[in-house]
Scaffold this active site. Structure first.
Site, mmCIF file in Angstrom:
data_model
loop_
_atom_site.group_PDB
_atom_site.id
_atom_site.type_symbol
_atom_site.label_atom_id
_atom_site.label_comp_id
_atom_site.label_asym_id
_atom_site.label_seq_id
_atom_site.Cartn_x
_atom_site.Cartn_y
_atom_site.Cartn_z
ATOM 1 N N ARG A 8 0.850 -1.211 0.000
ATOM 2 C CA ARG A 8 0.000 0.000 0.000
ATOM 3 C C ARG A 8 0.874 1.245 0.000
ATOM 4 N NH1 ARG A 8 -1.749 1.710 4.529
ATOM 5 N NH2 ARG A 8 -2.374 -0.322 5.383
ATOM 6 N N LYS A 48 -8.231 5.306 -19.441
ATOM 7 C CA LYS A 48 -8.512 5.750 -20.807
ATOM 8 C C LYS A 48 -7.240 5.702 -21.654
ATOM 9 C CE LYS A 48 -12.584 6.261 -19.062
ATOM 10 N NZ LYS A 48 -12.566 6.811 -17.757
ATOM 11 N N ASP A 86 -7.854 17.926 -15.036
ATOM 12 C CA ASP A 86 -8.147 16.561 -15.476
ATOM 13 C C ASP A 86 -7.746 16.495 -16.947
ATOM 14 O OD1 ASP A 86 -9.309 14.254 -16.506
ATOM 15 O OD2 ASP A 86 -11.035 14.339 -15.158
ATOM 16 N N TYR A 138 -17.188 15.069 -16.351
ATOM 17 C CA TYR A 138 -17.578 13.653 -16.324
ATOM 18 C C TYR A 138 -18.629 13.462 -15.220
ATOM 19 C CZ TYR A 138 -17.462 8.744 -15.099
ATOM 20 O OH TYR A 138 -17.842 7.472 -14.771
HETATM 21 O O1 P1T Z 1 -13.608 5.738 -14.419
HETATM 22 P P1 P1T Z 1 -12.438 6.251 -13.636
HETATM 23 O O2 P1T Z 1 -11.130 5.653 -14.028
HETATM 24 O O3 P1T Z 1 -12.676 6.247 -12.164
HETATM 25 O O4 P1T Z 1 -12.261 7.802 -14.081
HETATM 26 C C1 P1T Z 1 -13.238 8.783 -13.895
HETATM 27 C C2 P1T Z 1 -13.119 9.869 -14.929
HETATM 28 C C3 P1T Z 1 -12.508 11.059 -14.595
HETATM 29 N N1 P1T Z 1 -12.353 12.061 -15.487
HETATM 30 C C4 P1T Z 1 -12.785 11.937 -16.754
HETATM 31 C C5 P1T Z 1 -12.611 13.061 -17.714
HETATM 32 C C6 P1T Z 1 -13.404 10.752 -17.167
HETATM 33 O O5 P1T Z 1 -13.824 10.658 -18.431
HETATM 34 C C7 P1T Z 1 -13.586 9.696 -16.231
HETATM 35 C C8 P1T Z 1 -14.285 8.431 -16.605
HETATM 36 N N2 P1T Z 1 -15.108 8.541 -17.729
HETATM 37 C C9 P1T Z 1 -15.858 7.564 -18.301
HETATM 38 C C10 P1T Z 1 -15.983 6.335 -17.807
HETATM 39 C C11 P1T Z 1 -16.578 7.970 -19.526
HETATM 40 O O6 P1T Z 1 -17.025 7.106 -20.308
HETATM 41 O O7 P1T Z 1 -16.693 9.185 -19.762
#
Ligand code: P1T
Length: 382
Positions: free
Chosen positions: A46, A197, A172, A98
């Site tokens: 951790r 992503k 972000d 998001y």
């Molecule tokens: O899904 P996660 O890895 O927890 O990330 C969240 C997140 C944060 N910021 C942006 C700009 C994002 O697009 C996302 C996650 N988005 C999707 C799952 C989507 O399909 O838009």
């Protein structure tokens, strides 16, 4: 090092005991100590794990930071940033985010006394006029998800810091990736990614990243990561690092295909509005051109027939584009924000900014462009 070398070598060294060129997957929770507190730099996974360290060093390198952190999801990375704050603090953020980020802000952290102000961050003045003595964080998404608005990171940061240099600016950078824009170089304090992503790039893991360039901030983030515990596991760290190594060549193709599809859609007789910062008629095209090295693979649009039925008919009938949440993988995806990724935003808020039933979001993959265009065309013409 140039960016295309950094993705492969940034922060990397060969494994010391064997010379392994790629970091092994250290699938272990704990590390032997010869005497209490005497160890080889690792105690418990951790706190730190060598596979995660290799990834975190790569994360820092590609964003021109000094420290990188890998979390168990993008949202847990955002959660970490919010835990830097105290009850009563204010955050100024975008009105187009998001859906999960919006949900975290409004339904998780509001009840602990954080206050959120949502503004259209495509204007510097919209942000600065909301600054008060309580403002502690500016949270920018650019391009925004799903409306592809652009915030001027350098100008916003300059204006915010002129008012109060202690206000943190976090970006972000999920949609752009450091291939296209590097917020730390533009003055931001923190970069965040859903590494699920483009950084991972293959739709095979869920992960978040934070990158910073300042020692004290890095220490605070490391404390929260360690004490809160939302760390990325060794296997996912290995996969994400493997993804980062091809980020630049994948992004090159994402950008080429994204541009071709945005252009195709603008000319299609059955297509209405198209949202892509690379289009000259995009309201923020000028700043996008200055701030970004290219325009990425995310494209949103509406059919001229703005009914939900027409949108659903399209969404149910693409063959190469898969109807699924997420983005940034090698394969093309299509998404309906109102029922999928942004369903957690209350309808009145969504409608105010234009996330309606007619809005369709594409994550353009790196397949052959002819197949992608033919697929869109057949589904639009049904
Ligand atoms: O899904 P996660 O890895 O927890 O990330 C969240 C997140 C944060 N910021 C942006 C700009 C994002 O697009 C996302 C996650 N988005 C999707 C799952 C989507 O399909 O838009």
């Amino acid at each position: 090092m140039k960016f295309n070398t950094k993705t492969i070598h940034g922060g990397q060294k060969h494994e010391e005991t064997t010379g392994a060129v790629m970091p092994p997957i250290f699938q272990t929770s704990t590390f032997a100590q010869s005497s209490p507190g005497v160890h080889k730099g690792y105690e418990y996974s951790r706190a730190a794990n060598p596979t995660r360290t290799a990834l975190e060093d790569a994360f820092a390198a590609i964003e021109n930071g000094t420290h990188g952190f890998a979390f168990s999801s993008g949202l847990s990375a955002i959660d970490c940033v919010l835990r830097l704050l105290n009850p009563g603090d204010e955050i100024i953020t975008g009105d187009d985010l998001y859906g999960g980020t919006y949900r975290m802000f409004t339904r998780m952290f509001s009840k602990y006394g954080l206050k959120f102000k949502f503004v259209n961050t495509d204007s510097v003045a919209n942000v600065t006029k909301e600054i008060s003595d309580a403002t502690k964080l500016i949270w920018l998404e650019t391009p925004t998800n799903p409306l592809m608005k652009i915030a001027d990171i350098a100008e916003i940061t300059k204006a915010v810091k002129a008012k109060n240099s202690n206000i943190l600016v976090a970006v972000d950078n999920t949609f752009a990736t450091p291939y296209l824009q590097r917020p730390l170089d533009l003055g931001a304090d923190i970069v965040m990614h859903s590494a699920t992503k483009y950084l991972g790039g293959h739709s095979d893991l869920v992960m978040g990243a934070l990158m910073v360039k300042e020692e004290k901030l890095a220490e605070e983030i490391h404390f929260i990561q360690f004490a809160g515990g939302a760390v990325a596991g060794p296997m996912d760290s290995f996969l994400a690092l493997r993804g980062v190594k091809t980020l630049h060549i994948r992004m090159q193709r994402h950008c080429e295909n994204g541009k071709a599809i945005a252009t195709f859609l603008t000319k299609h007789p059955k297509v209405g509005e198209v949202y892509y910062p690379g289009l000259e008629n995009h309201p923020n095209h000028k700043i996008a051109k200055e701030q970004m090295d290219d325009f990425g693979g995310m494209v949103s649009f509406r059919l001229k027939d703005e009914t939900k039925e027409a949108a659903f008919k399209f969404l149910e009938n693409t063959k190469v584009f898969t109807l699924a949440e997420s983005l940034g993988g090698v394969e093309s995806l299509v998404n309906h924000p109102t029922t999928m990724t942004h369903a957690s935003i209350p309808e009145p808020e969504r409608l105010k900014i234009g996330i309606t039933d007619s809005l369709i979001r594409l994550s353009v993959g790196i397949e052959d462009i002819d197949d992608l265009l033919a697929d869109l065309d057949q589904a639009i013409n049904l």
